[in-house]
Design a protein around this motif. Sequence first.
Motif, PDB file in Angstrom:
ATOM      1  N   UNK A   1      11.205  26.760  79.919  1.00 47.10           N
ATOM      2  CA  UNK A   1      12.144  26.326  78.879  1.00 47.10           C
ATOM      3  C   UNK A   1      13.411  27.176  78.833  1.00 47.10           C
ATOM      4  N   UNK A   2      13.543  28.156  79.719  1.00 46.55           N
ATOM      5  CA  UNK A   2      14.711  29.043  79.699  1.00 46.55           C
ATOM      6  C   UNK A   2      15.448  29.044  81.042  1.00 46.55           C
ATOM      7  N   UNK A   3      15.149  28.040  81.875  1.00 45.92           N
ATOM      8  CA  UNK A   3      15.809  27.944  83.167  1.00 45.92           C
ATOM      9  C   UNK A   3      14.946  28.318  84.351  1.00 45.92           C
TER      10      UNK A   3
ATOM     11  N   UNK B   1      16.595  25.708  77.162  1.00 48.84           N
ATOM     12  CA  UNK B   1      17.175  26.283  75.955  1.00 48.84           C
ATOM     13  C   UNK B   1      17.575  27.727  76.238  1.00 48.84           C
ATOM     14  N   UNK B   2      18.842  27.895  76.613  1.00 46.49           N
ATOM     15  CA  UNK B   2      19.359  29.230  76.902  1.00 46.49           C
ATOM     16  C   UNK B   2      20.733  29.350  76.274  1.00 46.49           C
ATOM     17  N   UNK B   3      21.652  30.040  76.936  1.00 44.38           N
ATOM     18  CA  UNK B   3      22.999  30.179  76.368  1.00 44.38           C
ATOM     19  C   UNK B   3      23.627  28.825  76.115  1.00 44.38           C
ATOM     20  N   UNK B   4      23.421  27.886  77.040  1.00 42.53           N
ATOM     21  CA  UNK B   4      23.825  26.498  76.859  1.00 42.53           C
ATOM     22  C   UNK B   4      22.576  25.640  76.963  1.00 42.53           C
TER      23      UNK B   4
ATOM     24  N   UNK C   1      21.434  20.890  69.857  1.00 39.27           N
ATOM     25  CA  UNK C   1      21.974  21.981  70.671  1.00 39.27           C
ATOM     26  C   UNK C   1      22.587  21.446  71.964  1.00 39.27           C
ATOM     27  N   UNK C   2      21.959  20.424  72.560  1.00 38.18           N
ATOM     28  CA  UNK C   2      22.539  19.799  73.747  1.00 38.18           C
ATOM     29  C   UNK C   2      23.885  19.174  73.402  1.00 38.18           C
ATOM     30  N   UNK C   3      23.958  18.486  72.267  1.00 39.31           N
ATOM     31  CA  UNK C   3      25.227  17.887  71.838  1.00 39.31           C
ATOM     32  C   UNK C   3      26.321  18.946  71.700  1.00 39.31           C
TER      33      UNK C   3
END
Length: 450
Positions: free
Chosen positions: A53-55, A268-271, A308-310
């Motif tokens: 979930x963090x890349x 879900x990270x910086x972006x 957050x994606x938006x």
Amino acid sequence: IPMRQILACCLLPMLLFGCGKTDKNPFERDTLSLDDLAVTVGNHPRSYFFSDKRGGFLVGNTGQDSEPWHGWSVNGRMLLRDIGQIIINGRAVDPKTMDSARVTPLEVVRYFHDGITVTQLLLDQVPGDGEAHGLAVEVQTTSPRDILFTIHPEADFVLRAQREAATILFKKRSGGSLACSAGGQGEIVPDGISVRQSSKAILTVVSAPGDSADYLAGRVQGEVDLLRLARRDRIDRLLQHAYLRVSDAELTRALRWLQLTLDGLTVESAETTAVSAIPWDGSLNPRDNAIALAGLDIATGNYAATAAVLRSLTRHPDQSVDAGAWFTREAYEHVIASGDTGLVREIFPTVLAGMVGTQKQTDPYNLLDLKSGPLRGTRMADQQALWYFQQTIGSIFSAFLRDSTHAAQWAIMADLTSSAFNKMFIDTSRSLVYDRVGSNGRGSLEAGPG
């Protein structure tokens, strides 16, 4: 693995069948565990991926008649193209001796001849460093044996001098480190890390942006079981939160897998971004993200992640002709589903900029037409629908924010698009809708590009 195909398979049954106990569906929810979703793999190979979930992604395939491949990547950069070879009592574990494999949303377990079991587990977190990523490889045997782990990272990693006991450290030329540890029972040997005369050995591999991967890999050794439980709890919570059940048990299991797949594709990270394909190259595809938004809401129920994606998309606008339309339409669906009307004010500048950009692509009838290529001047039916909804939703958002000027402007423009579409695309004499209209004004039923 294109996200749009996954969404299409997942969403239709969700919309057609009831989910959970309501007045119209007065049945108690069945408890579904990760073990209920287990898939046993034999002769027919199966591909899989796991996400932290963090890349971080662990991707691979398994099966008796397939050449196994496993890769671990972080933020689009491959760290290990193969997890490494395992040698038991001087003999390499041959993939062809695998009896079966068991894949769950938590991990993949392979069962070999002679009672050898190999488990690969991606870790959601690495204690001590919020930006580090990790995985664990566990080997179990029926009796004490010598177990050797070999590890071969990508070429841009360079072996460094040992600093922590029983830990191999690599550093990247451009920065960052990678380390492997087998804990206190491990011993560094020329070929890797050896655990002598044991029926269980765990190799932990950690990637860190700094140079502390060796310390972190050793620390994780004592916490693998707790980290496994934490990952299991996270997935279990999602299964219960985004509850889904249909009348067919096998279809229910398949759809639950799809739900977890979509959740795993959200980084879900910086972006915060939705990954559009696996293996991930680390990029953010604004258009594909916009198209996926409403589907993510329905499939996972994680409205905060979708919001957050938006917000990420407002910082990374896409200049393609229909990207603004997709953003506006899916943002509207999200606001309706979540009730998060406060988000409208945040994203409205992007909505407005998208409509201004799309309008530049229109003809005198306020229809979108292709501006280049052999089909220049051609108008596509699906793009007109997107453009119409973009203007209509823009008017709705404007009215909500008490921007009467834009509300009236975009309502009038939407009516112009609708009127022009009805005249050009709808043939009432033949009861059909053209897929496209050429620059000469003639309609065609031939499907256009895209």
